[in-house]
Design an enzyme around this catalytic site. Structure first.
Site, short mmCIF file in Angstrom:
data_model
loop_
_atom_site.label_atom_id
_atom_site.label_comp_id
_atom_site.label_asym_id
_atom_site.label_seq_id
_atom_site.Cartn_x
_atom_site.Cartn_y
_atom_site.Cartn_z
CB SER A 1 17.08 -18.38 52.22
OG SER A 1 18.12 -18.14 51.33
CE LYS B 1 21.99 -19.71 51.23
NZ LYS B 1 21.36 -18.76 50.34
CG ASP C 1 18.41 -21.01 49.37
OD1 ASP C 1 17.46 -20.31 49.78
OD2 ASP C 1 19.50 -20.51 49.03
NE ARG D 1 12.77 -15.60 49.61
CZ ARG D 1 13.89 -15.51 50.33
NH1 ARG D 1 14.83 -16.44 50.26
NH2 ARG D 1 14.08 -14.47 51.12
CG HIS E 1 25.75 -16.41 56.15
ND1 HIS E 1 26.05 -16.97 54.93
CD2 HIS E 1 24.68 -15.61 55.96
CE1 HIS E 1 25.17 -16.54 54.03
NE2 HIS E 1 24.33 -15.70 54.64
N1 URA Z 1 20.88 -14.23 51.73
C1 URA Z 1 20.41 -15.49 51.47
O1 URA Z 1 21.17 -16.43 51.26
N2 URA Z 1 19.09 -15.66 51.42
C2 URA Z 1 18.20 -14.67 51.64
O2 URA Z 1 17.02 -14.91 51.61
C3 URA Z 1 18.71 -13.37 51.91
C4 URA Z 1 20.06 -13.18 51.96
#
Ligand code: URA
Length: 426
Positions: A183, A187, A161, A168, A82
Site C-alpha cells: 500500500s 504510492k 490502493d 481493508r 513517508h
Molecule cells: N498507510 C498506508 O498508506 N497504507 C497502509 O496500509 C498503512 C498505512
C-alpha cells in the site's frame, strides 16, 4: 486462471505468479472482481503472508493501476519521505523545508488522518487558505521555486490502493506487513522520486506495535523500493508516546513552526534531524554526520522556516502564521486536566491520546466527517517528568465539543502515573 484458484493458492501458502497478481489487482480495480472475493484473498494474506517476490509483484501491479508521475520537470535530485502513521507526527512540516534548505527537491503527496493517526493534509488545511489540491504543473512550479511542496494524493495515482485500503479498513485486514508495504510503496513508486526515506513508526500509537515488526516492515519496504530501482532507506522511530507535545491539526502546525523558529528542542527535533540527515545522505549530500549538521544549520539559521513560509504563500495560505503562530485558528472551548496528586509520568498510550483527540473533533469517525482544525490536545509533560499535585497535565481543545468528560477520561486513562511520596518530587 480464476479468482477462486488464486484465493485457494494463498490460503494454502502456495506462491502466486506475477500474472496471477496482475490479474487480481487489475480485475479488482476495474470492478470485475467483487469486494467479497478480494476480502477473502486479503484475509488469506493476513493469515499466511506473502513472499518477497509476491510483495514486489503486488506493489508494482498496484503502482501501475494508475498514473506514474514524471518528475523530470523538477530541478535537481528529488527526495520523498513517508511516515507509516502516528500520533502528533508533524515531521513532514519540518523535514521537508529543512531538506529543501540543504539543496534537494522535496515534492510530497500526503494523505488525510486515518483512525487515531493524523494526516499531513489535514494539518496544512488548518492554515487559512492553504490549497492542497493543485495540478501537477503548479506543484512542480512551487517545488522549483522553494524546493518543497505538499499536495493531497491525486486520485489518478494508485486507484487499486484506494479501493483496497477502504476494503481493508472494514474487513480487519489492515495489520499485515506485506499489505502495508504494498500500500505504502505503490504510492511512493507512483510519485516516483529518486530517493525515498521511510519513517517506520513503532509502538503503542503505530500500526507496528513491536520493534521486530517495525524492522521487518522497514526491511521489506527497502527491498521493494530497491527492486523498483529507487534509493530507499527505512528508519525506525519511536511512537510509543505522542511525538512532541501537540496532537491535533492546528496545534501541530503551531509546534512545527515554533520548532523551525528555534523555540523548542527535544525528541521531535532529534527525530526530524535524523530523518532529514537520512534524506540528504541518500541524495548524496555527504556523510550522515555532515548531513545532520547541514540539517541543524538549516533550522538554526531560519532558512527552513523561510521555505515553509514561502511554500504556504504559494499554496494560497496565510504565511504570516510563520511569524506569529497566534494567527492560527483557536478553539472556542478548552479544558485542563490537572495532576490529582504528586506523580511521575511513567508512560503514555499514544493510540488512546489519538482517540481522545479524535473525540474532540481532530479526526474523522466516519469518512465524511468534517474536521475541527483547532481541536486537539496539548500535553504539558514528557515521559519521566515529575508533576506536582494540581499542576496541569494537558489541555484539551475543541470547537464542537463543549462537554469534555468523555475525551478527558480517555486522555487521562492514557497516562500511566506513578505516585510520588515525600521528597520524590524534585
Ligand atoms: N498507510 C498506508 O498508506 N497504507 C497502509 O496500509 C498503512 C498505512
Amino acid at each position: 486462471m480464476t479468482v477462486i484458484d488464486i484465493i485457494n493458492k494463498t490460503k494454502r501458502g502456495i506462491q502466486l505468479t506475477g500474472e496471477e497478481i496482475d490479474f487480481l489487482v487489475k480485475g479488482y480495480t476495474d470492478g470485475d472482481i467483487p469486494d467479497y472475493q478480494m476480502s477473502a484473498w486479503l484475509m488469506a494474506v493476513c493469515i499466511n503472508g506473502l513472499t518477497e517476490e509476491e510483495t514486489v509483484a503486488l506493489t508494482l501491479a498496484m503502482r501501475d493501476s494508475g498514473d506514474v508521475l514524471d518528475l523530470s520537470a523538477i530541478n535537481g535530485i528529488t527526495v520523498d519521505k513517508h511516515s507509516t502513521g502516528g500520533v502528533g507526527d508533524k515531521t513532514s512540516l519540518i523535514v521537508g523545508p529543512a531538506a529543501a534548505a540543504c539543496g534537494v527537491a522535496v515534492p510530497k503527496m500526503s494523505g488525510r488522518g486515518l483512525g487515531h493517526t493524523g494526516g499531513t493534509i489535514d494539518k496544512l488545511e488548518s492554515v487559512s487558505g492553504y490549497r492542497t489540491e493543485l495540478d501537477f504543473a503548479k506543484f512542480s512550479e512551487i517545488v522549483n521555486k522553494t524546493g518543497f511542496s505538499i499536495i493531497a494524493q491525486s486520485g489518478c495515482l494508485c486507484p487499486a490502493d484506494k479501493k483496497m485500503y477502504s476494503l481493508r479498513s472494514v474487513t480487519g485486514t489492515v495489520d499485515s506487513i506485506p499489505l502495508i508495504c504494498a500500500s505504502i510503496m505503490s504510492k511512493k513508486l507512483a510519485l516516483n522520486a529518486d530517493c525515498i526515506v521511510l519513517d517506520v513508526k513503532c509502538g503503542s500509537g503505530a500500526f507496528m506495535k513491536t520493534r521486530d515488526d517495525a524492522e521487518k516492515l522497514g526491511r521489506l519496504m527497502e527491498k521493494v523500493g530497491r527492486a523498483a530501482g529507487k534509493k530507499c532507506r527505512a528508519v525506525v522511530t519511536d511512537m510509543d508516546k505522542p511525538l512532541g507535545y501537540a496532537v491535533g491539526n492546528e496545534l501541530e502546525v503551531r509546534e512545527a513552526v515554533e520548532l523551525l523558529q528555534g523555540r523548542t528542542r527535544g525528541e521531535l527535533y532529534d527525530t526530524c534531524m535524523e530523518l532529514t540527515a537520512n534524506m540528504l545522505e541518500l541524495a548524496g549530500k555527504g556523510s550522515i554526520e555532515e548531513c545532520r549538521r547541514a540539517a541543524e544549520k538549516a533550522v538554526g539559521s531560519g532558512k527552513a522556516l523561510g521555505i515553509l513560509k514561502e511554500t504556504i504563500r504559494l499554496h494560497g495560505g496565510d504565511s504570516s502564521v510563520c511569524d506569529d503562530v497566534e494567527r492560527l485558528p483557536k478553539a472556542k472551548y478548552s479544558h485542563v486536566i490537572y495532576a490529582p496528586r504528586d506523580v511521575e509520568i511513567a508512560a503514555v498510550n499514544a493510540e488512546e491520546i489519538g482517540m481522545a483527540a479524535l473525540l474532540l473533533g481532530a479526526g474523522r469517525q466516519t469518512r465524511d466527517d468534517e474536521i475541527d482544525y483547532a481541536a486537539g490536545i496539548m500535553l504539558e509533560f514528557k515521559v519521566g517528568d515529575k508533576i506536582s499535585m494540581d499542576a496541569p497535565l494537558m489541555t484539551l481543545y475543541s470547537n464542537v465539543v463543549s462537554d469534555f468528560s468523555e475525551a478527558a477520561l480517555r486522555a487521562y486513562n492514557a497516562l500511566s502515573l506513578r505516585t510520588l511520596t515525600g521528597s520524590a518530587l524534585t
